[in-house]
Design an enzyme around this catalytic site. Sequence first.
Site, PDB file in Angstrom:
ATOM      1  N   SER A  69      10.537  43.487 -26.248  1.00 50.56           N
ATOM      2  CA  SER A  69       9.927  42.329 -25.600  1.00 50.56           C
ATOM      3  C   SER A  69       8.760  41.762 -26.400  1.00 50.56           C
ATOM      4  O   SER A  69       7.853  42.490 -26.812  1.00 50.56           O
ATOM      5  CB  SER A  69       9.422  42.765 -24.216  1.00 50.56           C
ATOM      6  OG  SER A  69       8.373  41.936 -23.777  1.00 50.56           O
ATOM      7  N   GLY A  70       8.767  40.440 -26.572  1.00 53.74           N
ATOM      8  CA  GLY A  70       7.661  39.785 -27.271  1.00 53.74           C
ATOM      9  C   GLY A  70       6.366  39.939 -26.495  1.00 53.74           C
ATOM     10  O   GLY A  70       5.307  40.246 -27.061  1.00 53.74           O
ATOM     11  N   LEU A  71       6.463  39.744 -25.175  1.00 55.81           N
ATOM     12  CA  LEU A  71       5.268  39.887 -24.339  1.00 55.81           C
ATOM     13  C   LEU A  71       4.703  41.304 -24.453  1.00 55.81           C
ATOM     14  O   LEU A  71       3.510  41.504 -24.660  1.00 55.81           O
ATOM     15  CB  LEU A  71       5.635  39.586 -22.869  1.00 55.81           C
ATOM     16  CG  LEU A  71       4.555  39.928 -21.838  1.00 55.81           C
ATOM     17  CD1 LEU A  71       3.305  39.092 -22.044  1.00 55.81           C
ATOM     18  CD2 LEU A  71       5.095  39.740 -20.411  1.00 55.81           C
ATOM     19  N   ASP A  81       0.871  36.508 -25.839  1.00 57.60           N
ATOM     20  CA  ASP A  81       2.282  36.229 -26.142  1.00 57.60           C
ATOM     21  C   ASP A  81       2.406  34.798 -26.646  1.00 57.60           C
ATOM     22  O   ASP A  81       3.148  33.988 -26.098  1.00 57.60           O
ATOM     23  CB  ASP A  81       3.109  36.458 -24.865  1.00 57.60           C
ATOM     24  CG  ASP A  81       4.615  36.409 -25.120  1.00 57.60           C
ATOM     25  OD1 ASP A  81       5.027  36.488 -26.290  1.00 57.60           O
ATOM     26  OD2 ASP A  81       5.372  36.278 -24.134  1.00 57.60           O
ATOM     27  N   ASP A 108      13.403  40.263 -28.917  1.00 54.28           N
ATOM     28  CA  ASP A 108      12.913  38.976 -28.445  1.00 54.28           C
ATOM     29  C   ASP A 108      12.325  38.259 -29.663  1.00 54.28           C
ATOM     30  O   ASP A 108      11.211  38.552 -30.087  1.00 54.28           O
ATOM     31  CB  ASP A 108      11.829  39.251 -27.385  1.00 54.28           C
ATOM     32  CG  ASP A 108      11.203  37.985 -26.865  1.00 54.28           C
ATOM     33  OD1 ASP A 108      11.584  36.885 -27.320  1.00 54.28           O
ATOM     34  OD2 ASP A 108      10.329  38.099 -25.984  1.00 54.28           O
ATOM     35  N   ASP A 110      11.440  35.222 -29.906  1.00 53.73           N
ATOM     36  CA  ASP A 110      10.696  34.009 -29.502  1.00 53.73           C
ATOM     37  C   ASP A 110      11.472  32.769 -29.949  1.00 53.73           C
ATOM     38  O   ASP A 110      12.646  32.649 -29.670  1.00 53.73           O
ATOM     39  CB  ASP A 110       9.273  34.056 -30.072  1.00 53.73           C
ATOM     40  CG  ASP A 110       8.429  35.139 -29.390  1.00 53.73           C
ATOM     41  OD1 ASP A 110       8.806  35.578 -28.294  1.00 53.73           O
ATOM     42  OD2 ASP A 110       7.415  35.562 -29.963  1.00 53.73           O
ATOM     43  N   GLU A 137      14.676  31.401 -28.292  1.00 54.82           N
ATOM     44  CA  GLU A 137      14.566  30.484 -27.157  1.00 54.82           C
ATOM     45  C   GLU A 137      14.341  29.057 -27.648  1.00 54.82           C
ATOM     46  O   GLU A 137      13.736  28.844 -28.711  1.00 54.82           O
ATOM     47  CB  GLU A 137      13.428  30.932 -26.238  1.00 54.82           C
ATOM     48  CG  GLU A 137      12.058  30.981 -26.873  1.00 54.82           C
ATOM     49  CD  GLU A 137      11.063  31.876 -26.116  1.00 54.82           C
ATOM     50  OE1 GLU A 137      11.413  33.043 -25.835  1.00 54.82           O
ATOM     51  OE2 GLU A 137       9.954  31.404 -25.813  1.00 54.82           O
ATOM     52  N   LYS A 143       5.061  29.711 -29.578  1.00 55.77           N
ATOM     53  CA  LYS A 143       5.557  29.696 -28.190  1.00 55.77           C
ATOM     54  C   LYS A 143       4.460  30.066 -27.199  1.00 55.77           C
ATOM     55  O   LYS A 143       3.391  30.581 -27.563  1.00 55.77           O
ATOM     56  CB  LYS A 143       6.760  30.622 -28.048  1.00 55.77           C
ATOM     57  CG  LYS A 143       6.563  32.092 -28.390  1.00 55.77           C
ATOM     58  CD  LYS A 143       5.880  32.939 -27.351  1.00 55.77           C
ATOM     59  CE  LYS A 143       6.547  32.932 -26.019  1.00 55.77           C
ATOM     60  NZ  LYS A 143       7.582  33.978 -25.911  1.00 55.77           N
ATOM     61  N   ASN A 145       4.365  32.073 -23.267  1.00 58.66           N
ATOM     62  CA  ASN A 145       5.221  32.829 -22.347  1.00 58.66           C
ATOM     63  C   ASN A 145       5.755  31.911 -21.259  1.00 58.66           C
ATOM     64  O   ASN A 145       5.027  31.066 -20.728  1.00 58.66           O
ATOM     65  CB  ASN A 145       4.440  33.999 -21.742  1.00 58.66           C
ATOM     66  CG  ASN A 145       5.340  34.880 -20.895  1.00 58.66           C
ATOM     67  OD1 ASN A 145       5.588  34.589 -19.734  1.00 58.66           O
ATOM     68  ND2 ASN A 145       5.856  35.933 -21.496  1.00 58.66           N
ATOM     69  N   SER A 146       7.004  32.094 -20.900  1.00 60.31           N
ATOM     70  CA  SER A 146       7.678  31.179 -19.968  1.00 60.31           C
ATOM     71  C   SER A 146       7.026  31.144 -18.591  1.00 60.31           C
ATOM     72  O   SER A 146       7.229  30.197 -17.828  1.00 60.31           O
ATOM     73  CB  SER A 146       9.142  31.589 -19.817  1.00 60.31           C
ATOM     74  OG  SER A 146       9.775  31.555 -21.049  1.00 60.31           O
ATOM     75  N   ARG A 181      18.578  31.468 -25.859  1.00 56.96           N
ATOM     76  CA  ARG A 181      17.907  31.473 -24.556  1.00 56.96           C
ATOM     77  C   ARG A 181      17.633  30.043 -24.111  1.00 56.96           C
ATOM     78  O   ARG A 181      16.989  29.275 -24.830  1.00 56.96           O
ATOM     79  CB  ARG A 181      16.613  32.268 -24.692  1.00 56.96           C
ATOM     80  CG  ARG A 181      15.677  32.174 -23.530  1.00 56.96           C
ATOM     81  CD  ARG A 181      14.685  33.318 -23.631  1.00 56.96           C
ATOM     82  NE  ARG A 181      13.450  33.043 -22.939  1.00 56.96           N
ATOM     83  CZ  ARG A 181      12.453  33.917 -22.856  1.00 56.96           C
ATOM     84  NH1 ARG A 181      12.555  35.111 -23.431  1.00 56.96           N
ATOM     85  NH2 ARG A 181      11.350  33.605 -22.215  1.00 56.96           N
ATOM     86  N   HIS A 212      17.291  31.569 -18.260  1.00 58.63           N
ATOM     87  CA  HIS A 212      16.032  32.097 -17.718  1.00 58.63           C
ATOM     88  C   HIS A 212      15.605  31.269 -16.506  1.00 58.63           C
ATOM     89  O   HIS A 212      15.799  30.058 -16.470  1.00 58.63           O
ATOM     90  CB  HIS A 212      14.950  32.052 -18.799  1.00 58.63           C
ATOM     91  CG  HIS A 212      13.911  33.123 -18.628  1.00 58.63           C
ATOM     92  ND1 HIS A 212      13.988  34.119 -17.689  1.00 58.63           N
ATOM     93  CD2 HIS A 212      12.749  33.348 -19.303  1.00 58.63           C
ATOM     94  CE1 HIS A 212      12.944  34.906 -17.782  1.00 58.63           C
ATOM     95  NE2 HIS A 212      12.167  34.467 -18.759  1.00 58.63           N
TER      96      HIS A 212
HETATM   97  C1  SPV Z   1       9.562  38.900 -23.011  1.00 60.12           C
HETATM   98  O1  SPV Z   1       9.773  40.010 -22.518  1.00 60.12           O
HETATM   99  O2  SPV Z   1       8.718  38.716 -23.870  1.00 60.12           O
HETATM  100  C2  SPV Z   1      10.341  37.758 -22.569  1.00 60.12           C
HETATM  101  C3  SPV Z   1      10.911  37.789 -21.261  1.00 60.12           C
HETATM  102  O3  SPV Z   1      10.443  36.817 -23.282  1.00 60.12           O
HETATM  103  S1  SPV Z   1       9.882  36.895 -20.260  1.00 60.12           S
HETATM  104  O4  SPV Z   1       8.554  37.419 -20.377  1.00 60.12           O
HETATM  105  O5  SPV Z   1      10.449  37.052 -18.942  1.00 60.12           O
HETATM  106  O6  SPV Z   1       9.915  35.514 -20.653  1.00 60.12           O
HETATM  107 MG    MG Z   2       9.223  36.810 -24.864  1.00 59.42          MG
END
Ligand code: SPV
Ligand code: MG
Length: 565
Positions: A69-71, A81, A108, A110, A137, A143, A145-146, A181, A212
């Site tokens: 996971s990027g986060l 993130d 991930d 990004d 994505e 980026k 975070n979503s 994504r 997502h």
């Molecule tokens: C991450 O885990 O970094 C993601 C998933 O991209 S989310 O945080 O749900 O966007």
């Molecule tokens: Mg991410």
Amino acid sequence: MDERAANRRFLMAARLPIGSAEAQSEPASKAGRLRALLQAPALSFIMEAHNGLSGKIVEEAGFEGIWASGLSMSAALGVRDNNEASWTQVLEMLEFMADATTIPILVDGDTGYGNFNNVRRLVRKLCQRGIGGVCIEDKLFPKTNSFIGENQPLADVDEFCGRIKAGKDSQSDDDFQLVARVEALIAGWGMEEALRRAEAYREAGADAVLIHSKKATADEITGFCESWGGRAPVVIVPTMYHRTPTQTFRDAGVSMVIWANHNMRAAVSAMRSVCQAIKESESLTAVEEEIAPVREVFALTGQEELAAAEARYLAAAGGPRAILLAASRGEELGPLTERRPKCMIDVRGEPLLQRLVRTLNGSGLRDVTVVRGYRKEAIDLAGIESVDNDRYDETGEAASLACAYNRLYGPCLVSYGDILFRRHVLDSLLAAEGDIVTVVDARRRTDSARSPDRTVDWVRCSRPFTGSYLDDDRVTLEAIGSDAAEPESAHGEFIGLTKLSENGATLVRGALDAMSKDGSLDAADLPELLARLVAQGAAIDVLYVTGHWLDVDDAFDLASLRNLV
Ligand code: SPV
Ligand code: MG
């Protein structure tokens, strides 16, 4: 299963070349396994990890894949993130994760860290490091975070398709997976746009689409799947709609669920609570029982493997090592062994085992491993390593030796932990030639100093002991234990001391492997192990001695021992 799920499964199955090796057997590469997971009719789950250790824990828990996971990786580095960690820093973390685990990693990626050109280089590097796939994505670098803010700008569809094509054209592993994504739902562009984008990305070569949503319910996801109709595998991240039953995803025909950040969040909670407890109590007592013991950390990071490698590769420098089997209690000694195993019984102010270790040290054996079992905490001698046979009460000596398997590399001495012998016995053994050399006492052990009830491991050899000065012809073992002749016709008694060369240790490890496979390991003692080696044609050399050793089977032996030393 409803029609949509059935439809998806049919389409997925159609993609696997019927009769191909892949259709029949598990693909070998990590990318191949990720591909199989994405394409399989069954719903699969991958779990977040953010470094080597958490990756190992994900694998240990039985997950089939890892979401890097990027986060979480950013948070673990203490940054946001927002691509504050550079892509090469992420790559370095991924290398640790891939090295630490055997299951595939979906990274991930990004936005791909820029345009098509950055994606090309990213994919090449990921393939070089054995990563299974990447998810990119349709947003812009850097980026966000979503789940932060609203209406984040989306990439132009054609430009993003260029990133996908560039990535697919750059993979050096045919099975490498590129997941596209779709952020249209989160950015508020609606279902039609999400479907339009997903189709464009599929056509550009994406192996799967990740749809997502940040809604608290899965309506958007099920709606998407319904219209999508299984055109390519669908991946989801139910962080926000976590209350949705998993069956809903199965019924919708989802291919893969990503549990996206829960190890990182669990670590935050656990670290906070432990810090708080230690800060407040100014002591470790309260937390010690709650946290993983250090030995578990050693186990997770494979300390045992290093011990095995050291045993194998550092052998020449360190001289022979010794493995002492000291797991049994020694019930015959009654109350004397209530609180300690018999090897720790006091013999004139010094535990028996300590005397044994001193003898070994005196002959240059400094690498001594004790296999502990009964009352293991009582074996607390300085200068020894220990491994534990926690099933000591239901297993025998062979199983104890198997517990030291990682140290069982020659040259190596294997000895019972409850015997004592004079230095010259040991020195003769160390000087003896042969891959497996075992010490046999040639005396008839019916002398009055022995307990009449003790069990003796009789042996039959290629010839009897002569005691002649000129006699230095080779003697080999022919039968031992229950295979040996009756005491009257035996040539002597196995004293429980054996030396193994590198080849000898390999033979013993092989025998232990075979015994583990055929189920005979747990019940076997050392004579049975040696008998097995004899039966398979291994030459076991015999070093005859006449006394100058002692074992402690019962109070009778102990009394003799106390008189002697
Ligand atoms: C991450 O885990 O970094 C993601 C998933 O991209 S989310 O945080 O749900 O966007
Ligand atoms: Mg991410």
